[in-house]
Design a protein around this motif. Structure first.
Motif, PDB file in Angstrom:
ATOM      1  N   GLN A  20      48.505  45.096  47.835  1.00 21.91           N
ATOM      2  CA  GLN A  20      47.150  45.160  47.327  1.00 21.91           C
ATOM      3  C   GLN A  20      46.335  46.170  48.127  1.00 21.91           C
ATOM      4  O   GLN A  20      46.619  46.416  49.285  1.00 21.91           O
ATOM      5  CB  GLN A  20      46.469  43.784  47.417  1.00 21.91           C
ATOM      6  CG  GLN A  20      47.137  42.709  46.608  1.00 21.91           C
ATOM      7  CD  GLN A  20      48.182  41.953  47.397  1.00 21.91           C
ATOM      8  OE1 GLN A  20      48.456  42.297  48.537  1.00 21.91           O
ATOM      9  NE2 GLN A  20      48.771  40.960  46.789  1.00 21.91           N
ATOM     10  N   CYS A 190      47.558  37.693  39.125  1.00 20.25           N
ATOM     11  CA  CYS A 190      48.303  38.309  40.220  1.00 20.25           C
ATOM     12  C   CYS A 190      49.707  38.714  39.776  1.00 20.25           C
ATOM     13  O   CYS A 190      50.219  39.763  40.182  1.00 20.25           O
ATOM     14  CB  CYS A 190      48.362  37.370  41.422  1.00 20.25           C
ATOM     15  SG  CYS A 190      46.806  37.255  42.330  1.00 20.25           S
ATOM     16  N   ALA A 193      49.228  41.901  37.915  1.00 23.34           N
ATOM     17  CA  ALA A 193      48.907  42.995  38.826  1.00 23.34           C
ATOM     18  C   ALA A 193      50.155  43.481  39.555  1.00 23.34           C
ATOM     19  O   ALA A 193      50.389  44.694  39.677  1.00 23.34           O
ATOM     20  CB  ALA A 193      47.840  42.544  39.827  1.00 23.34           C
ATOM     21  N   TRP A 236      43.059  41.781  45.408  1.00 29.82           N
ATOM     22  CA  TRP A 236      42.858  42.662  44.263  1.00 29.82           C
ATOM     23  C   TRP A 236      41.372  42.731  43.932  1.00 29.82           C
ATOM     24  O   TRP A 236      40.688  41.708  43.960  1.00 29.82           O
ATOM     25  CB  TRP A 236      43.608  42.141  43.038  1.00 29.82           C
ATOM     26  CG  TRP A 236      45.090  42.065  43.201  1.00 29.82           C
ATOM     27  CD1 TRP A 236      45.836  40.938  43.366  1.00 29.82           C
ATOM     28  CD2 TRP A 236      46.002  43.165  43.215  1.00 29.82           C
ATOM     29  NE1 TRP A 236      47.170  41.265  43.486  1.00 29.82           N
ATOM     30  CE2 TRP A 236      47.298  42.627  43.396  1.00 29.82           C
ATOM     31  CE3 TRP A 236      45.859  44.544  43.099  1.00 29.82           C
ATOM     32  CZ2 TRP A 236      48.434  43.419  43.464  1.00 29.82           C
ATOM     33  CZ3 TRP A 236      46.985  45.342  43.158  1.00 29.82           C
ATOM     34  CH2 TRP A 236      48.260  44.788  43.335  1.00 29.82           C
TER      35      TRP A 236
END
Length: 297
Positions: A20, A190, A193, A236
């Motif tokens: 991240q 997540c 991502a 994030w």
């Protein structure tokens, strides 16, 4: 999750999946949004049936005038949509492209420094707007088209990873239940991502969006706002789209045009809980509210 090898970016390397950006740092069109620098994202709907403006910016010239006004008010990102989020007339890919691409091209020439986002779940639309000059793709339907992330990787655009509770695009929630809505959202966004980075999307262009009201009722959206810090803690950058949403209206017993004060309250809470990007209809009011939050520290 299968992790693909790192691929070069402008600096020569790209981190692997699971990496991240530091402290929610976000980079779009040469600009860095970190710390107390909040990004205001102004909404422009190239649709005849938007829930909020009822087609006020459907015509190209009206949309461009709205963009000019937003830039003057301090907008950082302009988010254009070619399809109403909820139920409505069918809009195919060709029509969505017709509504968005000319606007993106003209806006790119008109305001070279502004970040341009397009709200779409379709990979082919994402490709068309990226070629026209869009800097990010706002996928509000949780990766419904898995190729959209690959388009973002191919063109180097930012990408919003959202949570829709498993709903297909343009469907409304009905009796959805979660053991813990925040845990479900954190897990879902997540995973998207990390998957995006694994296919080549640059980590500092990835945002996560709890996606208030999408696949959620008012209780769920209020709980997400209250515990938004749990999303920020993932590392994030967090985008929130609470402007004039139904959960604000139901909380205040207010119609669509009477939700401005409630929207600003939700924005301020979200900012204090670590959100980075704020998708809004009233750019000037949001800019002022967020500037005060930033000054308070």
């Amino acid at each position: 999750m299968v992790t693909e090898p790192a691929v070069p970016d402008e600096a020569g390397t790209r981190p692997l999946a699971g990496t991240q950006p530091a402290a929610g740092t976000l980079r779009l069109r040469g600009q860095t949004f970190a710390g107390r620098r909040y990004a205001v994202m102004g909404v422009i709907n190239r649709t005849p049936d938007s829930f909020y403006d009822r087609g006020a910016t459907y015509a190209l010239e009206a949309a461009l005038a709205s963009a000019d006004h937003a830039v003057a008010a301090g907008v950082d990102i302009i988010d254009v949509g070619g399809v109403k989020a909820g139920y409505g007339a069918h809009v195919d890919e060709a029509e969505e492209i017709r509504r968005t691409v000319p606007f993106v091209r003209e806006l790119r020439d008109r305001h070279p420094g502004v970040v341009i986002s397009v709200d779409t779940w379709r990979a082919e639309v994402g490709r068309a707007v990226a070629e026209a000059g869009a800097d990010m793709i706002n996928d509000t339907w949780a990766g419904a088209d898995p190729d959209l992330a690959r388009v973002a990787a191919e063109y180097g655009t930012g990408l919003v990873c959202s949570h829709s509770g498993g709903l297909a695009p343009r469907t409304d929630p009905h009796r959805l239940r979660y053991d813990d809505v925040v845990a479900d959202v954190v897990s879902g966004v997540c995973a998207l991502a990390e998957r995006a980075v694994s296919v080549g999307v640059r980590p500092d262009g990835v945002m996560i969006d709890p996606t208030h009201d999408f696949g959620k009722n008012t209780y769920h959206s209020l709980e997400l706002t209250r515990r938004l810090g749990e999303l920020s803690a993932t590392g994030w950058p967090v985008l929130v789209a609470v402007s004039n949403k139904d959960f604000v209206g139901e909380t205040l017993q207010a119609g669509v045009t009477e939700r401005g004060d409630g929207t600003l309250a939700a924005l301020a809470v979200s900012a204090r809980e670590g959100a980075r990007v704020f998708r809004v209809h009233d750019v000037a009011a949001a800019r002022a509210a967020l500037d005060v939050v930033a000054a308070v520290g």
